[in-house]
Scaffold this active site. Structure first.
Site, PDB file in Angstrom:
ATOM      1  N   ASP A  25       0.919  -1.055   0.004  1.00  0.00           N
ATOM      2  CA  ASP A  25       0.040   0.102  -0.040  1.00  0.00           C
ATOM      3  C   ASP A  25       0.848   1.240  -0.028  1.00  0.00           C
ATOM      4  OD1 ASP A  25      -2.173   1.506   0.128  1.00  0.00           O
ATOM      5  OD2 ASP A  25      -2.357   1.575   2.328  1.00  0.00           O
ATOM      6  N   PHE A  26       1.568   1.580  -1.253  1.00  0.00           N
ATOM      7  CA  PHE A  26       2.436   2.711  -1.079  1.00  0.00           C
ATOM      8  C   PHE A  26       1.567   3.875  -1.590  1.00  0.00           C
ATOM      9  CE2 PHE A  26       7.082   2.946  -2.030  1.00  0.00           C
ATOM     10  CZ  PHE A  26       7.080   4.565  -2.101  1.00  0.00           C
TER      11      PHE A  26
END
Length: 246
Positions: A25-26
Site C-alpha cells: 500500500d504505497f
C-alpha cells in the site's frame, strides 16, 4: 530532501535482513518526516514474498499506465520485482511531483535523468541512490556552479548591518512566504541570483542553514532600510546605492 530520504529507505528495504521488502500500500499518506528522515507509518502491508514464476512471461509488473517485463530466475522467482515495484511507486507518487524545478538550473538535467531512469525502470535502487548522492555532493560543494564573470564586484558590502525584516517581493522557491529567501552556496551565487531578478537591489547571506548546511540568502528590493547587526553583511548593487545616503 524528501526524495533522497525515501531512496535511502527503499535501499534499506531492498537489502533488509528479511530479504527484499515491498510496500503493498504505497501511498504518500503512509510516510511521515521525523527529524528530516522519511519513516513508514504502517508496515501491515509490507511483504517479503516475491512473485513465483515458471517463465519470463509470468513476470510482468503492471501499473495503471505502464507495464514492465521482468526475468524469471533459476529459483522460480521474478527477479527484483519487490525492489522495482517500490521504486516505480516512488517515481509516480514522489519524484514526478518533487524533483522537477527543485534544484538550480545546472542540476536539473541530473534530476531529469533520475526521473527518466526510474520512470522507465532502467535504474535499480542502487543506481538511484548513487545518482541522488552525486547530485547532493554537487549541490553542497558548489561544483554545479558554472564558470562565469564575478558579479560580487558590482556590489557594495556593508559589514555590521542587515536589512529590516518585512514583506518584500516574492520569488520561487522561497523559504519564506513574506519575501525572497533562497538557499545559496556563497555570496557570489547570491549576487548572480540578485542580478537575474529585476526587483532585487540588495541581499544578505543570513546565518540560517538548510538541511544541506547551505546558508539562506534574503533578497530585497529596497537597499536602504538597514539596521545594525554585528554578524551580518549587506550587499547592495552599486547602481542602486548611487545617489542614496547610507
Amino acid at each position: 530532501q524528501i526524495c533522497l530520504s525515501l531512496v535511502k529507505l527503499l535501499f534499506y528495504l531492498a537489502h533488509s535482513p528479511l530479504g527484499s521488502v515491498v510496500l503493498l500500500d504505497f501511498q504518500p499518506r503512509q510516510f511521515v518526516m521525523v527529524d528530516g528522515n522519511l519513516k513508514v507509518t504502517d508496515m501491515d502491508d509490507a511483504s517479503t514474498e516475491e512473485l513465483s514464476c515458471k517463465e519470463d512471461n509470468d513476470c510482468t509488473l503492471d501499473f495503471p499506465t505502464k507495464s514492465f517485463p521482468l526475468k524469471c530466475s533459476a529459483v522460480g522467482k521474478c527477479e527484483g520485482i519487490n525492489e522495482k515495484k517500490n521504486l516505480f511507486n516512488a517515481y509516480r507518487y514522489f519524484f514526478t511531483y518533487l524533483l522537477p524545478h527543485s534544484a538550480p538550473p545546472a542540476l536539473q538535467p541530473f534530476l531529469s535523468d533520475i526521473l527518466n531512469g526510474t520512470g522507465d525502470l532502467r535504474y535499480g535502487i542502487n543506481e538511484t541512490l548513487k545518482a541522488f548522492e552525486k547530485v547532493l555532493h554537487m549541490y553542497k560543494s558548489g561544483l554545479y556552479l558554472q564558470k562565469r564573470p564575478l558579479l560580487l564586484k558590482d556590489y557594495i558590502s556593508l559589514k555590521g548591518f542587515r536589512t529590516t525584516e518585512g514583506e518584500d517581493y516574492k520569488c520561487w522557491p522561497s523559504y519564506s512566504h513574506l519575501g525572497c529567501l533562497l538557499s545559496v552556496h556563497s555570496a557570489e551565487e547570491a549576487a548572480a541570483i540578485c542580478n537575474s531578478q529585476s526587483q532585487c537591489q540588495s541581499f544578505i547571506v543570513t546565518q540560517q542553514r538548510t538541511w544541506t548546511g547551505r546558508p539562506l540568502a534574503s533578497f530585497h528590493s529596497r537597499p536602504t532600510d538597514l539596521i545594525p547587526d554585528a554578524n551580518a553583511i549587506v550587499y547592495i548593487k552599486r547602481s542602486a546605492s548611487s545617489g542614496e545616503r547610507l
